[in-house]
Enzyme design. Sequence first.
Site, PDB file in Angstrom:
ATOM      1  N   HIS A  66       5.992 -17.186  -8.954  1.00  0.00           N
ATOM      2  CA  HIS A  66       4.757 -15.461  -9.753  1.00  0.00           C
ATOM      3  C   HIS A  66       4.989 -15.626 -11.444  1.00  0.00           C
ATOM      4  O   HIS A  66       6.516 -15.107 -11.390  1.00  0.00           O
ATOM      5  CB  HIS A  66       5.968 -14.295  -9.092  1.00  0.00           C
ATOM      6  CG  HIS A  66       5.440 -14.279  -7.258  1.00  0.00           C
ATOM      7  ND1 HIS A  66       4.128 -13.422  -7.404  1.00  0.00           N
ATOM      8  CD2 HIS A  66       5.783 -14.804  -6.179  1.00  0.00           C
ATOM      9  CE1 HIS A  66       3.599 -13.577  -6.021  1.00  0.00           C
ATOM     10  NE2 HIS A  66       4.790 -14.149  -5.217  1.00  0.00           N
TER      11      HIS A  66
ATOM     12  N   GLU B 163       4.260 -13.933 -13.610  1.00  0.00           N
ATOM     13  CA  GLU B 163       3.750 -12.705 -13.903  1.00  0.00           C
ATOM     14  C   GLU B 163       5.403 -11.804 -13.902  1.00  0.00           C
ATOM     15  O   GLU B 163       5.450 -10.461 -14.713  1.00  0.00           O
ATOM     16  CB  GLU B 163       3.233 -11.520 -13.062  1.00  0.00           C
ATOM     17  CG  GLU B 163       3.888 -11.305 -11.511  1.00  0.00           C
ATOM     18  CD  GLU B 163       2.591 -12.438 -10.474  1.00  0.00           C
ATOM     19  OE1 GLU B 163       3.218 -11.797  -8.911  1.00  0.00           O
ATOM     20  OE2 GLU B 163       2.941 -13.391 -11.330  1.00  0.00           O
TER      21      GLU B 163
ATOM     22  N   ARG C 201       7.435 -19.212   1.504  1.00  0.00           N
ATOM     23  CA  ARG C 201       8.087 -19.470   2.816  1.00  0.00           C
ATOM     24  C   ARG C 201       7.748 -20.928   2.793  1.00  0.00           C
ATOM     25  O   ARG C 201       8.028 -22.339   2.913  1.00  0.00           O
ATOM     26  CB  ARG C 201       7.799 -18.853   3.809  1.00  0.00           C
ATOM     27  CG  ARG C 201       9.316 -19.984   5.342  1.00  0.00           C
ATOM     28  CD  ARG C 201       9.321 -18.826   6.172  1.00  0.00           C
ATOM     29  NE  ARG C 201       9.941 -18.194   5.915  1.00  0.00           N
ATOM     30  CZ  ARG C 201      10.118 -16.410   6.031  1.00  0.00           C
ATOM     31  NH1 ARG C 201       8.601 -16.603   6.494  1.00  0.00           N
ATOM     32  NH2 ARG C 201      10.416 -15.441   5.563  1.00  0.00           N
TER      33      ARG C 201
ATOM     34  N   CYS D  56       1.005 -18.208  -5.948  1.00  0.00           N
ATOM     35  CA  CYS D  56       2.008 -18.011  -4.450  1.00  0.00           C
ATOM     36  C   CYS D  56       1.415 -18.307  -2.878  1.00  0.00           C
ATOM     37  O   CYS D  56       0.892 -19.389  -3.868  1.00  0.00           O
ATOM     38  CB  CYS D  56       2.359 -16.707  -4.537  1.00  0.00           C
ATOM     39  SG  CYS D  56       3.461 -16.623  -3.477  1.00  0.00           S
TER      40      CYS D  56
ATOM     41  N   THR E 219       7.507  23.926 -12.838  1.00  0.00           N
ATOM     42  CA  THR E 219       8.489  23.520 -13.942  1.00  0.00           C
ATOM     43  C   THR E 219       9.408  24.038 -12.955  1.00  0.00           C
ATOM     44  O   THR E 219      10.869  24.106 -13.596  1.00  0.00           O
ATOM     45  CB  THR E 219       8.630  23.212 -15.074  1.00  0.00           C
ATOM     46  OG1 THR E 219       7.103  22.309 -15.658  1.00  0.00           O
ATOM     47  CG2 THR E 219       9.102  22.570 -16.417  1.00  0.00           C
TER      48      THR E 219
ATOM     49  N   TYR F  64       1.087  -1.242   0.330  1.00  0.00           N
ATOM     50  CA  TYR F  64      -0.481  -0.355   0.252  1.00  0.00           C
ATOM     51  C   TYR F  64       0.528   1.720   0.082  1.00  0.00           C
ATOM     52  O   TYR F  64       0.089   2.370  -0.305  1.00  0.00           O
ATOM     53  CB  TYR F  64      -1.142   0.293   1.373  1.00  0.00           C
ATOM     54  CG  TYR F  64      -2.447  -0.369   0.858  1.00  0.00           C
ATOM     55  CD1 TYR F  64      -2.711  -0.461  -0.581  1.00  0.00           C
ATOM     56  CD2 TYR F  64      -2.654  -1.173   1.739  1.00  0.00           C
ATOM     57  CE1 TYR F  64      -4.769  -0.579  -0.170  1.00  0.00           C
ATOM     58  CE2 TYR F  64      -4.107  -1.496   1.669  1.00  0.00           C
ATOM     59  CZ  TYR F  64      -4.465  -1.696   0.626  1.00  0.00           C
ATOM     60  OH  TYR F  64      -6.433  -2.375   0.253  1.00  0.00           O
TER      61      TYR F  64
END
Length: 533
Positions: free
Chosen positions: A505, A507, A459, A378, A190, A54
């Site tokens: 994973h 992805e 794990r 996972c 800027t 998050y």
Amino acid sequence: MAKFIFVTGGVVSGLGKGITSASLGMLMKARGFKTTNVKIDPYLNYDAGTMNPYQHGEVFVLDDGGEVDLDLGNYERFLDTSLTSDHNITTGKVYSAVIEKERRGDYLGATVQVIPHVTGEIKERIKAIARDYEVVVVEIGGTVGDIESMPFLEAARQMQLEEGRDNVAFVHVTYVPKLKVVGEQKTKPTQHSVKELRSLGIQPDVIVARSEDPLEESARRKISLFTNVPPEAVVSAHDVEDTYEVPLILEREGLPGYLTGRLGLPDREARLEEWERMVETYRSLEDTVEIAVVGKYVKLADAYLSIREALKHSSVANGVKVGIRWIEAEDLEEKGTKLLEGVDGIIVPGGFGSRGSEGKIMAVRYARENDVPFLGICFGFQLTVVEFARNVLGLEGAHSTEIDPKTPHPVVDLMPEQRDLNRLGGTMRLGAYPVRIKPGTLAWKLYGKELVYERHRHRWEVNPDYVGRFEEAGMVFSGVAGDDGRRMEILELPEKSYFIATQFHPEFRSRPMNPAPVFKGLVRAAKEKRYGS
């Protein structure tokens, strides 16, 4: 000698420095230069491994087990390459190295200071990466003016002095807002951002102006005048639906050509035909499918950035656009599976901890009982095992010992060699490991080979003591790892139209022109569900 392009950011964070940096790397590589990208993260954490998604988006995992910033995922996808943990430099890594050297006496009794010791460590790390490359794009995280970024900006300033101006260029990414009450693009933010950068001794060579709409010519001229940057080096980078369009926008704006001239590199034409076809294909897709992602961090889409990108890659490969229905796992627990009605596919991604786990199990059961194309990843793989144990094998209270250490049926558990609680951090499987795939299975059909290497971050494992009971009930473990085959890596239910889960994973290895096989298969199955085969 390598050429260095430093990318800095101003005005606000989250402007897209990562995509800009990845695009620059891709455009240099498309010109035939051996190119890589480096990400500097000014936070004190040693790496991203312990950071809440998050706060910082997903934790991206590399082949070597490095847990890094999500921008390295963008670099890998845009450059179609694999990076190392050395490509992510953090304040934590730098200060740890400096203190270790001080303790060893490497500084020979000198007073250890930010300049020259910390900046020296930063430069050494950048140059170590650069030994094997012609062009190195270095993104300095944060916003100019942040106290955390100061040592890194100072190191970059020193590098231009030491390496020579012809070998170091600065690209500054800023924001040009358009206020509704005024109706014109405002350049003052800027101007102030560049003023701050120049006060640190850095004159940007290029301004990449981020804005909602293409940069107006009057704004371009004004930015040029007040920042001492030539008009042709003030680049418009307006908002786009698809981030893979950004390199093409920067190419049209002439940015890579300007930089090659600035750095004395040969003027080469970029080979972008395949990339252009990919972008045009995605833009022209009309058929759509909807896939639910049931997670615990869905309020921040960057927490599942690589999953979103893998679905996009699979969209192009299957000729159908994927819409994502983001579902909070806890909402599923509260409101029920009606939240899943009408979707063409379901993904239950990774995660840690008990929050939302029962909602994820509900999503697995809904997919299994209603034959909705399904992919578990996972923790999603582990909860698929838990759901099957409870509702097919009838093992009441079955669970993972990560969530319920006293479960009567620990179908997901630590391996015996992992039970030393004082070494939990050291027993996590991180990075690329070999997975052996059983012939004749769905996984074999998807991957087309027996041995693949996929990235892990977990794990807990499927408890080998229960594998036989799962297989007797129809679950197939089509991928295994380890010399003894005791680690289950892929499971599938052959009687379903598409039901597969992976301990790894997938992805993290998906690429725009080479989607992760299990994602590609999921989108294909979702398309068949909606439109028929």
